[in-house]
Enzyme design. Structure first.
Site, PDB file in Angstrom:
ATOM      1  N   CYS A 196       9.428 -48.713 100.679  1.00 56.76           N
ATOM      2  CA  CYS A 196       8.867 -47.728  99.753  1.00 56.76           C
ATOM      3  C   CYS A 196       7.476 -47.294 100.210  1.00 56.76           C
ATOM      4  O   CYS A 196       7.388 -46.540 101.174  1.00 56.76           O
ATOM      5  CB  CYS A 196       8.881 -48.265  98.326  1.00 56.76           C
ATOM      6  SG  CYS A 196       8.996 -46.930  97.137  1.00 56.76           S
ATOM      7  N   HIS A 216      14.400 -49.747  97.610  1.00 58.38           N
ATOM      8  CA  HIS A 216      14.076 -51.183  97.591  1.00 58.38           C
ATOM      9  C   HIS A 216      15.327 -52.014  97.897  1.00 58.38           C
ATOM     10  O   HIS A 216      16.046 -52.386  96.974  1.00 58.38           O
ATOM     11  CB  HIS A 216      13.549 -51.575  96.206  1.00 58.38           C
ATOM     12  CG  HIS A 216      12.231 -50.962  95.884  1.00 58.38           C
ATOM     13  ND1 HIS A 216      11.042 -51.650  95.991  1.00 58.38           N
ATOM     14  CD2 HIS A 216      11.911 -49.717  95.486  1.00 58.38           C
ATOM     15  CE1 HIS A 216      10.039 -50.855  95.661  1.00 58.38           C
ATOM     16  NE2 HIS A 216      10.542 -49.678  95.347  1.00 58.38           N
ATOM     17  N   GLU A 221      15.485 -54.993  98.590  1.00 55.21           N
ATOM     18  CA  GLU A 221      15.330 -56.366  98.069  1.00 55.21           C
ATOM     19  C   GLU A 221      15.997 -56.545  96.710  1.00 55.21           C
ATOM     20  O   GLU A 221      16.354 -57.663  96.333  1.00 55.21           O
ATOM     21  CB  GLU A 221      13.846 -56.755  97.995  1.00 55.21           C
ATOM     22  CG  GLU A 221      12.993 -56.061  96.940  1.00 55.21           C
ATOM     23  CD  GLU A 221      12.414 -54.723  97.377  1.00 55.21           C
ATOM     24  OE1 GLU A 221      12.957 -54.114  98.316  1.00 55.21           O
ATOM     25  OE2 GLU A 221      11.422 -54.270  96.764  1.00 55.21           O
TER      26      GLU A 221
HETATM   27  N1  GLN Z   1       3.429 -45.223  95.234  1.00 50.41           N
HETATM   28  C1  GLN Z   1       4.546 -44.741  95.981  1.00 50.41           C
HETATM   29  C2  GLN Z   1       5.339 -43.714  95.174  1.00 50.41           C
HETATM   30  O1  GLN Z   1       5.227 -43.649  93.962  1.00 50.41           O
HETATM   31  C3  GLN Z   1       5.443 -45.867  96.414  1.00 50.41           C
HETATM   32  C4  GLN Z   1       6.063 -46.617  95.275  1.00 50.41           C
HETATM   33  C5  GLN Z   1       6.634 -47.961  95.678  1.00 50.41           C
HETATM   34  O2  GLN Z   1       6.276 -48.524  96.705  1.00 50.41           O
HETATM   35  N2  GLN Z   1       7.491 -48.525  94.828  1.00 50.41           N
HETATM   36  O3  GLN Z   1       6.082 -42.953  95.738  1.00 50.41           O
END
Ligand code: GLN
Length: 571
Positions: free
Chosen positions: A410, A536, A538
């Site tokens: 992410c 994600h 995970e």
């Molecule tokens: N802050 C980034 C976004 O909102 C990444 C979010 C994250 O890593 N879950 O796109």
């Protein structure tokens, strides 16, 4: 009359054991409810005990789900800082939930949903909405019965789906807390209403006093008394302890807490959470539970795969050092699912993953070799906001230039895109508009769907989205399939206006959302293992199904690790 009689004979069970087997129970729809409360102190591991019990019941053939009731006023943990609450776990249907749901999924390999995590905030929100609609027909709206009824409805909802024979509900917090009182009252009522279809397991602590060399039962007695004050008699006590409970102690606990002797279950400290189901099996927790619920105890218990996983986990053939770069590393629960995914992937690769928790704020261009040198793999973690961003970018530059296996998750993927734009494509001010809204190279930008959103709670791009993998890419070879589905939690996204430039320079989009063309995965052509994912992975790694990205990443790290070892032995 004749027809009715023959129908009756047709449905008559032929053998007594046909009446209640795990599979026929599903048809009869009599869901059983188990509540797990906690006493003495928090952090005793109610989530792990609940997940372990569920695992054992599942291994005996029952369909089980676990639900967590959290007594705080946030509608969900999505708006909480990880320092407050640890990781926020995301379900397929886009619920932002307590990290215990991650344990439930990792143990059971059955997806949870919105209905599996309820908070006081959500309960009150729906009661107040009903009040505003006039649903209560002029009544005074009160904690009892309106809040408790709402709690009971939410618990029964999972049973009503018809998908589960047993619903385990874990009550967050510790009995005696003011905020959990309505939950305890709801448990009391449900126990009274459901009779043998409901039971309460209370998790307590038996502290060991090293000065006298004794285990003490008094805190447990008091905690059961607190439950009794609220009208709840626990049926089973699970006692966390550093030392084995002898017969006398078990008898004493049984006598003073009104529980049967075999319902005093020892839960001794374990070297890994994945051992707890087997420890609970040894203590016959599942058998006691099934007997009390008047359910059959099938002879077979299918735990072979679990045992094999545990064996591999405890007998690694080698070890790798992986750096986990994030800004919440002081609280390891902030990255719970990532560290558990690494454990799963380690077992598949017969290796112990030694995670080095590295604070992104402490990394810069000058100390990056000192901080990251010798690591066999680097993960840059998810996150929000500016703090520690430049450290993450320096770490990625190091991984890219030194061909160290890299997985960006992410925000970690977004930083990989920024690093590549700056240091390979020469766009020195490239950034995400989350961090620098006025950058002239917004390589990561706000999603179109996010532009008019002002409220913070539950408004990100959340939950499962499909993704199509490009053939002949590292990513496709890792997944070994073309169409995947992964869970998201973000507002920003790769800016497609730059896609061609990136691909020409060597960073390719190896996974695309088929509906809107969003870039979900990037990888480097000229690197042995460098993958960044907007989602994600995970959240989907379980003991039964370790996530391919983590398995592939650890495998690449093992190869690098053996190279490092060979080089060191030559010097
Ligand atoms: N802050 C980034 C976004 O909102 C990444 C979010 C994250 O890593 N879950 O796109």
């Amino acid at each position: 009359m004749k027809i009715q009689l023959s129908l009756f004979i047709f449905f008559l069970p032929s053998r007594p054991e046909d009446i209640k087997t795990p599979s026929t129970l599903r048809m009869s729809g009599s869901t059983k409810y188990i509540f797990v409360t906690g006493g003495v102190t928090s952090s005793l591991g109610k989530g792990i005990v609940s997940a372990s019990l569920a695992k054992l019941l599942q291994a005996r053939g029952y369909t089980v789900t676990i639900q967590k009731l959290d007594p705080y006023i946030n509608v969900d943990p999505g708006t909480m800082n990880p320092y407050e609450h640890g990781e926020c776990f995301v379900t397929d249907d886009g619920a932002e939930t307590d990290l215990d749901l991650g344990h439930y999924e990792r143990f059971l390999s059955v997806p949870t949903s919105q209905a599996n995590n309820i908070t006081t905030g959500r309960i009150y929100q729906s009661v107040i909405e009903k009040e505003r609609r006039g649903d209560y027909l002029g009544k005074t709206v009160q904690v009892i019965p309106h809040i408790t009824d709402e709690i009971k409805t939410r618990v029964r909802l999972l049973g009503k789906t018809g998908n589960y024979q047993i619903v385990i509900t874990e009550i967050g917090g510790t009995v005696g807390d003011i905020e959990s009182l309505p939950y305890v009252e709801a448990v009391r009522q449900m126990k009274w209403e459901l009779g043998k279809d409901c039971l309460v397991i209370h998790l307590t602590l038996i502290p060991y006093l090293s000065t006298t060399g004794e285990l003490k039962t008094k805190p447990t007695q008091h905690s059961v008394k607190t439950l009794l004050e609220h009208g709840v008699q626990p049926d089973i006590l699970v006692c966390r302890t550093e030392h084995h409970l002898n017969k006398d102690i078990r008898n004493k606990i049984a006598l003073f807490c009104n529980v049967e002797r075999d319902a005093v279950i020892e839960s001794i400290d374990a070297s890994t959470i994945y051992e707890v189901p087997l420890l609970m099996e040894k203590e016959k927790l599942d058998v006691v539970v099934l007997n009390k619920l008047q359910l059959p105890v099938p002879e077979n218990i299918f735990l072979d795969d679990w045992k094999e996983f545990l064996h591999k986990l405890k007998n690694p053939k080698h070890e790798v050092r992986i750096g986990l770069i994030g800004k919440y590393v002081e609280l390891k629960d902030s990255y719970k699912s990532i560290s558990e995914s690494l454990i799963h992937a380690g077992a598949v690769n017969n290796c112990r993953v030694n995670v080095q928790w590295i604070h992104s704020e402490w990394i810069n261009e000058d100390n990056v070799i000192e901080k990251l040198g010798g690591l066999s793999g680097i993960i840059v973690a998810p996150g929000f906001g500016k703090r520690g961003i430049e450290g993450k970018i320096s770490a990625i530059k190091y991984a890219r230039e030194n061909k160290v296996p890299f997985l960006g998750i992410c925000l970690g993927m977004q930083c990989a895109v920024i690093e590549f734009a700056r240091n390979v494509m020469g766009k020195s001010d490239a950034h995400s508009t989350e961090i620098n809204p006025s950058t002239s190279n917004p390589v990561i930008d706000l999603l179109e769907t996010q532009k008019n959103i002002t409220k913070k709670g539950g408004t990100m791009r959340l939950g499962a989205y499909p993704c199509q993998l490009k053939e002949d890419t590292k990513t496709a070879s890792v997944y070994k399939e073309k169409n995947i589905s992964e869970r998201h939690r973000h507002r920003y996204e790769f800016n497609n206006e730059y896609l061609r430039d990136f691909e020409n320079a060597g960073m390719i989009a190896s996974g695309i959302n088929p509906e809107g063309g969003l870039v979900e995965i990037v990888e480097l052509k000229e690197h042995p293992w460098f993958i960044g994912v907007q989602f994600h992975p995970e959240y989907k790694s379980t003991v039964a199904k370790p996530h391919p990205l983590f398995v592939g990443f650890v495998n690449a790290a093992v190869e690098v690790g053996s190279l490092i070892k060979m080089q060191n032995s030559r010097h």
